[in-house]
Design an enzyme around this catalytic site. Structure first.
Site, mmCIF file in Angstrom:
data_model
loop_
_atom_site.group_PDB
_atom_site.id
_atom_site.type_symbol
_atom_site.label_atom_id
_atom_site.label_comp_id
_atom_site.label_asym_id
_atom_site.label_seq_id
_atom_site.Cartn_x
_atom_site.Cartn_y
_atom_site.Cartn_z
ATOM 1 N N ARG A 93 0.885 -1.201 -0.206
ATOM 2 C CA ARG A 93 -0.490 0.275 0.219
ATOM 3 C C ARG A 93 0.969 1.263 0.333
ATOM 4 N NH1 ARG A 93 -4.210 0.796 5.096
ATOM 5 N NH2 ARG A 93 -2.726 1.038 5.623
ATOM 6 N N LYS A 191 -2.703 7.590 1.547
ATOM 7 C CA LYS A 191 -2.216 7.237 2.450
ATOM 8 C C LYS A 191 -1.097 8.682 2.595
ATOM 9 C CE LYS A 191 -1.809 4.488 7.333
ATOM 10 N NZ LYS A 191 -2.883 4.984 7.720
ATOM 11 N N GLU A 224 -15.890 6.318 6.552
ATOM 12 C CA GLU A 224 -14.637 5.683 7.896
ATOM 13 C C GLU A 224 -14.425 6.858 8.907
ATOM 14 O OE1 GLU A 224 -10.651 5.891 5.569
ATOM 15 O OE2 GLU A 224 -11.268 7.611 4.421
#
Length: 340
Positions: A93, A191, A224
């Site tokens: 990721r 991210k 989220e």
């Protein structure tokens, strides 16, 4: 009367004229005076080309574009009993985030992986977390990274010294619906270090006496939390979780989806689905939980004014927490051994 500005300038001039040893001593004293609940046990910097275990020199340049432009990405991995949990999943990721952020790698994937493991080894930490960043690098204070000399890899090993926080989470937490605008999906799925919306959402929750804020997407569906995913157990005993197309694809959340299959085999769950979840549907659920590397599986006992069940953690949530903890301790396929 003396001019305080002139005094400050004079003090500053005297400070910068001190030897590097004096500067180090002041930084060391500054660090020692910080009564935080986290200890920094080791840091790697590709600028220095090595690892330090001295918090006084765990620093990055001010002209690093990650500092003044937010042009950087990061990820993390838990350390349990001397093993890194889901290192490769987090690293994949991390590299995807770097690609979307147009940051070139300073090393190949295997070299980065080796550096991360070596940093944990140098820290001697057997239970904690590893956090790592890839920055566009230092070079200037312009907007474009074209003047940056080279991208930079940083990593740090953290040991949290606040066990009380875990006790609070195990009893269940309260969340609120966040009023802070959610990130656009293009940025939410990456991210990056651009965490101002996340910070403001967390602060809003704390000011309301809650643990976290829950974001809704542009269509009003549950999205989220500020640094965790959300899941529910319906009255029909189905585990449901929002799609990852507009939010960060959580490594812990995805692992929970896999482990939850065992609860179907035992007859505790009837199904597992990723779907669009309305607020009404979420608040009608039997159980709600937060999922992430920092919280693992954290039971939510109240969302806004809605109290779930009897205000205590639900059985499925506890089962999933036990499964992920056991997975962290014994699953050979996703644990990476650290040689100390």
């Amino acid at each position: 009367m003396k001019d305080p500005w002139r005094l400050n300038v004079a003090n500053f001039k005297r400070l910068i004229m001190r030897s590097s040893q004096k500067a180090y001593e002041r930084m060391k004293a500054f660090r020692e005076n910080i009564k935080g609940k986290q200890q920094y046990l080791a840091m790697y910097s590709s600028i220095f080309g090595g690892i330090t275990t001295d918090p006084a020199v765990m620093i990055i340049p001010m002209d690093d574009h990650m500092v003044h432009r937010g042009h950087g990405v990061f990820d993390t991995a838990a350390i349990m009993d001397g093993y890194l949990y889901e290192l490769d999943q987090h690293l994949d990721r991390f590299l995807n985030s770097a690609s979307r952020s147009k940051i070139d790698l300073p090393f190949d994937r295997e070299s980065i992986r080796r550096i991360l493991i070596q940093t944990v080894s140098a820290s001697k930490c057997r239970n904690g977390s590893l956090r790592y960043w890839l920055s566009a690098g230092p070079g200037d204070f312009n907007l474009s990274p074209s003047g940056c000399h080279q991208s930079v890899l940083y990593a740090i090993v953290i040991q949290d010294m606040s066990p009380a926080a875990g006790a609070v989470k195990s009893r269940g937490v309260k969340v609120i619906t966040s009023s802070i605008p959610i990130k656009h999906p293009k940025f939410a799925i990456t991210k990056s270090v651009n965490y101002l919306p996340n910070v403001l959402s967390k602060m809003e929750a704390e000011e309301a006496g809650a643990f976290a804020g829950i974001w809704l997407d542009d269509e009003g569906f549950v999205a989220e939390g500020p640094n965790m995913n959300v899941a529910f157990v319906t009255k029909e005993k189905e585990l449901i979780m929002p799609h990852f197309d507009k939010i960060l694809s959580g490594c812990t959340a995805k692992r929970v989806l896999t482990l939850a299959e065992r609860l179907i085999e035992k007859g505790k769950l009837r199904g597992i689905r990723k779907k669009n979840v309305t607020v009404e549907e979420g608040k009608k659920a039997d159980e709600m939980m937060l999922l992430g590397s920092g919280v693992l599986v954290c039971p939510v006992v109240q969302w806004d004014e809605k109290i779930f069940g009897d205000g205590k953690p639900g059985d499925i949530t506890e089962d999933l927490l036990n499964l992920i903890v056991e997975d962290m301790k014994s699953s050979p396929s996703i644990r990476t051994s650290v040689l100390y």
